[in-house]
Design a protein around this motif. Structure first.
Motif, PDB file in Angstrom:
ATOM      1  N   LYS A 252     -41.199  34.056  36.699  1.00 17.94           N
ATOM      2  CA  LYS A 252     -41.741  32.795  36.176  1.00 17.94           C
ATOM      3  C   LYS A 252     -43.198  32.978  35.760  1.00 17.94           C
ATOM      4  CE  LYS A 252     -38.990  29.440  38.822  1.00 17.94           C
ATOM      5  NZ  LYS A 252     -39.077  28.366  39.849  1.00 17.94           N
ATOM      6  N   ASP A 253     -43.563  32.363  34.650  1.00 16.11           N
ATOM      7  CA  ASP A 253     -44.946  32.482  34.181  1.00 16.11           C
ATOM      8  C   ASP A 253     -45.630  31.128  34.062  1.00 16.11           C
ATOM      9  OD1 ASP A 253     -43.692  31.435  31.982  1.00 16.11           O
ATOM     10  OD2 ASP A 253     -44.270  33.045  30.599  1.00 16.11           O
ATOM     11  N   TYR A 254     -45.180  30.167  34.849  1.00 15.20           N
ATOM     12  CA  TYR A 254     -45.803  28.848  34.846  1.00 15.20           C
ATOM     13  C   TYR A 254     -45.750  28.243  36.240  1.00 15.20           C
ATOM     14  CZ  TYR A 254     -41.052  27.020  34.874  1.00 15.20           C
ATOM     15  OH  TYR A 254     -39.754  26.735  35.231  1.00 15.20           O
ATOM     16  N   TRP A 263     -50.130  27.919  33.211  1.00 15.78           N
ATOM     17  CA  TRP A 263     -49.732  29.325  33.197  1.00 15.78           C
ATOM     18  C   TRP A 263     -50.064  29.983  34.530  1.00 15.78           C
ATOM     19  CZ3 TRP A 263     -51.993  33.986  34.058  1.00 15.78           C
ATOM     20  CH2 TRP A 263     -51.235  35.116  33.685  1.00 15.78           C
ATOM     21  N   ASP A 265     -48.582  33.778  36.530  1.00  9.74           N
ATOM     22  CA  ASP A 265     -47.610  34.866  36.601  1.00  9.74           C
ATOM     23  C   ASP A 265     -47.989  35.755  37.780  1.00  9.74           C
ATOM     24  OD1 ASP A 265     -46.388  37.459  36.193  1.00  9.74           O
ATOM     25  OD2 ASP A 265     -45.938  36.856  34.141  1.00  9.74           O
TER      26      ASP A 265
END
Length: 309
Positions: A252-254, A263, A265
């Motif tokens: 996941k990057d959020y 954002w 990560d």
């Protein structure tokens, strides 16, 4: 189509066609000597953990069933890269391992921790959190997740993972409920701890913040509402042959706070920490206990020099 069986047991009690005659685990790779109907071959794969042997044996059996030459299979295995966010190794040349994984259930967390213990690592340092706004029937899992990490790790950092509109401090309380009573009832702890210290240090009065950190250092159980700081604190604490597990979010990057996405990560944050912490330590800062402080400050004034806040 040929049918082949495989086993992950080096003793191969059931007579499988493909099995690992020998496995050598390390913090950064796994070496497997495979016994197959096409011959024996050794592969060194950049995947970490005991459970990776299953994937290696399975892939080998499938390849042989498809009549792919054994040397081609071996070359393919050695070229394998981890799936993003699944036991993903973050390597910046450090002498300890940092792995990011999506494990977010008690069973998955225990499996990951047990898997890395096969590497004969010195300590397992686990960073865990839980998402906000879970349905009521699932909230009890937070305490089970906390207890699982507590029971199987040497060091635990309890932090957040997308609290959404839920109170992030309440999420931390729910996770700590899985091991709080055990910590507070340890022999001698009643004399040491004059207040509940398993909470984010900035939740306690400023005059008690150093004592809060001292007690968390004593039991190696840390509570940090900010995941950014928790990742850096965990990596800063790591020493040679340790494993840092950053669990729950994977690729996941959020991050969701309230109704807004931000954002974030875990892999990028871990890599950033690795690139910077060495220089911080070289400058004379002790990162192996919290709060971070200069060695000079720690010698003259143990409560001075918090560099995490």
């Amino acid at each position: 189509v040929p049918q082949l069986t495989y086993s992950v047991d080096p003793e191969n009690p059931n007579g499988a066609d493909v099995y690992p005659a020998r496995v050598d685990y390390s913090l950064f790779e796994t070496a497997v000597s495979l016994s197959t109907p096409a011959g024996n071959v050794e592969v060194v794969v950049g995947l970490v953990g005991e459970h990776m042997v299953n994937a290696i044996c399975c892939a080998t059996a499938i390849g042989l069933a498809a009549e792919i030459p054994l040397d081609v299979i071996a070359a393919g295995l050695e070229a394998t890269e981890s799936i993003p966010g699944r036991m993903e190794l973050v390597d910046a040349g450090q002498d300890f391992s940092v792995l990011v994984d999506s494990a977010n259930t008690p069973e998955a967390i225990r499996s990951v921790i047990d898997s890395v213990k096969a590497t004969n690592c010195r300590r397992v340092i686990t960073v865990i959190g839980c998402e906000g706004e879970m349905v009521e029937s699932e909230r009890g899992q937070r305490a089970v997740i906390g207890k699982t990490a507590h029971d199987h790790s040497d060091v635990v950092f309890v932090t957040n993972d997308s609290p959404k509109a839920e109170d992030p401090y309440k999420i931390l309380e729910d996770i700590c409920a899985g091991f709080r009573d055990e910590i507070y009832s340890k022999p001698g702890m009643e004399d040491e701890a004059l207040f509940p210290f398993l909470k984010d240090m900035y939740e306690v009065h400023e005059n008690a913040q150093y004592e809060c950190m001292r007690l968390q250092n004593l039991v190696r159980r840390y509570v940090m509402v900010d995941r950014y700081h928790a990742i850096r604190a965990a990596i800063g604490m790591a020493e040679r042959d340790d494993v840092v597990l950053i669990l729950g979010r994977g690729a996941k990057d959020y991050f969701v706070v309230g109704r807004e996405k931000h954002w974030f990560d875990d892999v990028v944050e871990a890599r950033d920490a690795l690139q910077k912490i060495g220089a911080i330590q070289d400058s004379g800062v002790d990162t192996h206990n919290l709060p971070w402080m200069s060695l000079a400050a720690r010698a003259t004034n143990p409560g001075a020099g918090n560099l995490l806040g």
